[in-house]
Design a protein around this motif. Structure first.
Motif, short mmCIF file in Angstrom:
data_model
loop_
_atom_site.label_atom_id
_atom_site.label_comp_id
_atom_site.label_asym_id
_atom_site.label_seq_id
_atom_site.Cartn_x
_atom_site.Cartn_y
_atom_site.Cartn_z
N SER A 10 -4.51 -1.29 -3.64
CA SER A 10 -5.94 -1.43 -3.39
C SER A 10 -6.44 -0.43 -2.36
CB SER A 10 -6.28 -2.86 -2.95
OG SER A 10 -5.61 -3.13 -1.73
N SER A 11 -5.61 -0.05 -1.40
CA SER A 11 -6.05 0.91 -0.41
C SER A 11 -5.67 2.34 -0.80
CB SER A 11 -5.48 0.57 0.97
OG SER A 11 -4.08 0.69 0.95
N TRP A 12 -4.89 2.50 -1.84
CA TRP A 12 -4.48 3.82 -2.31
C TRP A 12 -4.57 3.85 -3.83
CZ3 TRP A 12 -4.70 8.38 -0.60
CH2 TRP A 12 -3.96 9.43 -1.15
N PRO A 13 -5.80 3.80 -4.36
CA PRO A 13 -5.97 3.74 -5.82
C PRO A 13 -5.50 5.01 -6.53
CG PRO A 13 -8.09 3.99 -4.73
CD PRO A 13 -7.07 3.75 -3.65
N LEU A 14 -5.43 6.13 -5.82
CA LEU A 14 -4.97 7.35 -6.46
C LEU A 14 -3.54 7.20 -6.97
CD1 LEU A 14 -5.31 10.31 -7.28
CD2 LEU A 14 -4.54 10.94 -4.98
N GLY A 15 -2.71 6.52 -6.21
CA GLY A 15 -1.31 6.35 -6.61
C GLY A 15 -1.16 5.63 -7.93
N ARG A 16 -1.92 4.55 -8.08
CA ARG A 16 -1.88 3.79 -9.34
C ARG A 16 -2.36 4.66 -10.50
NH1 ARG A 16 -5.89 1.69 -11.61
NH2 ARG A 16 -7.14 1.52 -9.71
N LEU A 17 -3.44 5.40 -10.28
CA LEU A 17 -3.99 6.25 -11.33
C LEU A 17 -3.01 7.37 -11.72
CD1 LEU A 17 -6.56 6.64 -13.05
CD2 LEU A 17 -7.32 8.27 -11.31
N ARG A 19 0.27 7.35 -11.37
CA ARG A 19 1.42 6.74 -12.06
C ARG A 19 1.07 6.41 -13.51
NH1 ARG A 19 1.87 2.61 -9.13
NH2 ARG A 19 0.86 1.17 -10.54
N GLU A 20 -0.09 5.79 -13.73
CA GLU A 20 -0.49 5.44 -15.09
C GLU A 20 -0.66 6.68 -15.97
OE1 GLU A 20 -4.01 3.07 -14.56
OE2 GLU A 20 -2.87 1.32 -13.87
N ALA A 21 -1.30 7.71 -15.42
CA ALA A 21 -1.51 8.94 -16.20
C ALA A 21 -0.18 9.62 -16.50
CB ALA A 21 -2.43 9.89 -15.44
N ARG A 22 0.73 9.62 -15.52
CA ARG A 22 2.05 10.22 -15.72
C ARG A 22 2.81 9.48 -16.81
NH1 ARG A 22 6.74 8.51 -14.09
NH2 ARG A 22 5.96 7.13 -12.46
N GLU A 23 2.80 8.15 -16.74
CA GLU A 23 3.51 7.35 -17.74
C GLU A 23 2.87 7.51 -19.11
OE1 GLU A 23 3.43 3.46 -15.91
OE2 GLU A 23 5.19 3.91 -14.67
N LEU A 46 2.74 10.43 -3.18
CA LEU A 46 1.38 10.31 -3.72
C LEU A 46 1.22 9.03 -4.53
CD1 LEU A 46 0.52 13.94 -4.89
CD2 LEU A 46 -0.57 12.66 -3.04
N GLU A 47 2.24 8.69 -5.31
CA GLU A 47 2.15 7.48 -6.12
C GLU A 47 2.19 6.22 -5.28
OE1 GLU A 47 4.71 7.05 -9.52
OE2 GLU A 47 3.92 8.85 -10.49
N LYS A 48 3.06 6.18 -4.28
CA LYS A 48 3.19 4.94 -3.50
C LYS A 48 2.20 4.87 -2.34
CE LYS A 48 7.10 6.47 -0.73
NZ LYS A 48 8.50 6.32 -0.42
#
Length: 161
Positions: A10-17, A19-23, A46-48
């Motif tokens: 929630s405080s680092w939404p870039l990481g989730r995005l 990871r999802e784009a990479r996967e 960057l992901e975590k």
């Protein structure tokens, strides 16, 4: 803006995005990092959202844009999610590569064997400083002889015989 606090999704939404784009692209962290021209450790951070010692990551804008481009994300959106100013992103600014290795790989995968050989020959012509058996228009530059003999003698301080 200079970044964000904390390290959860929630405080680092870039990481989730990222990871999802990479996967979605079917890439490992190593492959994505190579495309972005960063280390695997940087990609993982960057992901975590955290770096060494659990401190929040504070990536440079060019790291964020390279990572975003490597997995097909909008660099300006990625900068926003990283808490950085997206208005500074200008893909056409001088000194910024206008092509990426990922783009070259994608294009090369679409060409015929004959076309691929032509591209390889062209790259060799750019990089190879040895004279070839068939001179090209680049030969004078490779040999450093773009000046006439008289001009070369004048520049070297020698007088013509």
């Amino acid at each position: 803006m200079t970044g964000r606090q904390g390290g959860s999704d929630s405080s680092w939404p870039l990481g989730r995005l990222l990871r999802e784009a990479r996967e979605d692209a079917g890439l490992s962290q190593t492959a994505a990092a190579q495309r972005a021209r960063i280390s695997r450790a940087q990609w993982q951070n960057l992901e975590k959202g955290t770096g060494s010692g659990g401190k929040p990551v504070r990536p440079k804008p060019n790291t964020v844009t390279s990572a975003a481009e490597a997995v097909g994300l909008d660099p300006q959106h990625a900068l926003e999610l990283a808490g950085l100013d997206p208005s500074n992103y200008d893909p056409a600014r001088p000194g910024r590569p206008t092509a990426s290795l990922a783009e070259a790989r994608d294009l090369l995968a679409q060409v015929t064997e004959r076309q691929l050989q032509a591209v390889i020959d062209l790259l060799h012509a750019f990089l190879d400083t040895r004279p070839t058996s068939s001179p090209t228009t680049a030969e004078p530059y490779r040999r450093g002889s773009t000046l006439s003999d008289a001009e070369q003698q004048h520049n070297s301080g020698r007088t013509p015989e």
